[in-house]
Design an enzyme around this catalytic site. Structure first.
Site, PDB file in Angstrom:
ATOM      1  N   LYS A 106      27.867  67.906  79.215  1.00 23.08           N
ATOM      2  CA  LYS A 106      27.395  66.880  78.277  1.00 23.08           C
ATOM      3  C   LYS A 106      27.378  67.457  76.887  1.00 23.08           C
ATOM      4  CE  LYS A 106      25.773  62.628  78.813  1.00 23.08           C
ATOM      5  NZ  LYS A 106      25.978  61.773  79.987  1.00 23.08           N
ATOM      6  N   GLY A 218      17.948  47.212  77.628  1.00 24.25           N
ATOM      7  CA  GLY A 218      19.068  47.841  76.923  1.00 24.25           C
ATOM      8  C   GLY A 218      20.210  46.865  76.742  1.00 24.25           C
ATOM      9  N   ASN A 221      26.504  49.273  75.559  1.00 22.10           N
ATOM     10  CA  ASN A 221      27.682  49.020  76.396  1.00 22.10           C
ATOM     11  C   ASN A 221      27.258  48.631  77.816  1.00 22.10           C
ATOM     12  OD1 ASN A 221      29.382  50.431  78.673  1.00 22.10           O
ATOM     13  ND2 ASN A 221      30.853  49.870  77.113  1.00 22.10           N
ATOM     14  N   GLY A 223      24.153  47.797  79.243  1.00 20.26           N
ATOM     15  CA  GLY A 223      23.277  46.633  79.403  1.00 20.26           C
ATOM     16  C   GLY A 223      24.008  45.322  79.148  1.00 20.26           C
TER      17      GLY A 223
END
Ligand code: GLU
Length: 416
Positions: A106, A218, A221, A223
């Site tokens: 990450k 949310g 992208n 949600g």
């Protein structure tokens, strides 16, 4: 005692619990509970006003025993190295539980993209890639989008990498625009994968998805695609959704197109016609069949988990539930689809993108979704069966499946 909300402490605590059930030996535990490699660097960026600002960037390659590290890059004002470590660990378990030949990594930059121009964002993105170019690549580590990053940013990073190396290598980064070798179906993939797991969990619970109520936290992208696809393809009645400013509610369902148009016009979901405003807290505690946290970490905690009324919690965000909240939800008999299983659709289609880049031969969206369905549904049932066989909750079960696979690769390589 106050709950520890450090994401890496949480990731390690979850791993430790699974390692205990697996009776993993001490040396393997010591190795798997730490990242293998991490890079910390500064990114000087020329701002539009002529000044230069120095940003802090990170890339963590948590584990690459099963294949090159894989995982997104976040741009966030609250980014910390411990958040990136936790997310990199979860990527390791995510690729393993999905049974794709990749490891986990990450990246992150401490910045507030909302306060930056497109030109400043481009210089930051290229600067980030200049720092990590020598450590990433098809056989080392393959980045992708995450919170506040998108295909456009991936395109700048790809261009920077290819310019440095003097050759075209599209598979070095995924989540690219289609024109530069992106995969059909990649942008909605995380939401789509999550909906496939919700479909399977609903079958187990004897719940009919058509008309089942859901609340989504949310509207990024993940949600927003969960709202639109959930409503249009799975018949879900989405009664509440939210963004960072607050949420909206309508007991009869919120039409995605209306909410999205309002959000585009005003920059917020609140005050959307035909809905009432609610807070993010109220959204999490609504009387719904399915609760879908699709924002960021630590949303369900010891403070509010007792008030959750949903029958299924589908964790499309990474790390939305603290260990204390986890225990409370499990005690209430709520079926949790744990994050690194529920939201694996993104990285599964990233893997398909790498495969397509390798062959320079591209699939259509229907083919991508069919193959995604097969992969994630297989993973869902492997976890559910483990949960039943070992009498453990679904998160521990997901860890058991994933950690077993990573540990086996580590053993076969003779590292531990
Ligand atoms: N950022 C996404 C995740 O958390 C996708 C990662 C990827 O495609 O490599 O799973």
């Amino acid at each position: 005692m106050k709950e520890n909300l450090n994401p890496f402490a949480i990731a390690q605590a979850q791993f430790d619990e699974a390692a205990e059930v697996l009776q993993l030996d001490h040396d393997m535990r010591a190795f798997l509970r730490e990242p293998m490699r991490e890079f910390h660097f500064t990114i000087p960026v020329r701002m539009d006003d002529g000044t230069t600002r120095t940003f802090q960037g990170f890339r963590v390659q948590y584990n690459d025993a099963r294949g090159p590290a894989k995982g997104g890059i976040r741009f966030h004002p609250d980014e910390t190295i411990d958040t990136v470590r936790a997310l990199a660990a979860w990527m390791t378990w995510k690729t393993a539980v999905s049974d794709i030949p990749l490891g986990g990594g990450k990246g992150g930059v401490i910045c507030n993209p909302r306060e930056m121009s497109q030109e400043e964002l481009e210089r930051l993105s290229r600067g980030y890639m200049r720092n990590i170019a020598r450590y990433v690549g098809l056989t080392q580590d393959v980045p992708a989008p995450d919170v506040n990053t998108n295909p456009r940013i991936m395109a700048w990073m790809l261009d920077e990498y290819e310019t440095i190396n003097g050759k075209r290598e599209p598979g070095v980064i995924t989540g690219k625009p289609l024109e530069l070798g992106g995969s059909a179906g990649r942008t909605p993939a995380t939401a789509m994968g999550g909906l496939f797991t919700i479909r399977e969990a609903a079958k187990l619970k004897g719940m009919n998805l058509n008309g089942a109520t859901a609340a989504i936290q949310g509207f990024g992208n993940v949600g927003s695609f969960t709202h639109s696809l959930g409503q249009k393809q799975f018949g879900l009645k989405i009664v509440a959704i939210s963004d960072e400013f607050g949420g909206i509610y309508n007991a009869n369902g919120i039409d995605f197109d209306v909410a999205a148009a309002h959000q585009r016009q005003t920059g917020k979901l609140m005050n959307c016609p035909g809905t009432e405003n609610i807070t993010n807290q109220e959204l999490l505690e609504l009387e719904v069949d399915i609760l879908i946290p699709a924002a960021i970490e630590n949303q369900l905690t010891s403070q509010n988990a007792g008030n959750v009324k949903a029958k299924i919690v589908a964790e499309l965000a990474n790390g939305p539930t603290t260990p204390e909240a986890d225990n409370i939800l499990n005690d209430k008999g709520i079926y949790i689809i744990p994050d690194f299983l529920c939201n694996a659709g993104g990285v599964i289609v990233s893997y398909f993108e790498m495969v397509q880049n390798g062959y320079q031969y591209y699939w259509d969206e229907a083919m991508v979704h069919e193959r995604l369905d097969k992969k994630i549904t297989t993973a869902f049932h492997a976890v559910n069966q483990m949960s039943e066989a070992k009498q453990v909750d679904t998160r521990v079960a997901a860890y058991l499946v994933a950690v077993n696979r990573v540990a086996e690769a580590v053993r076969l390589r003779g590292w531990v």
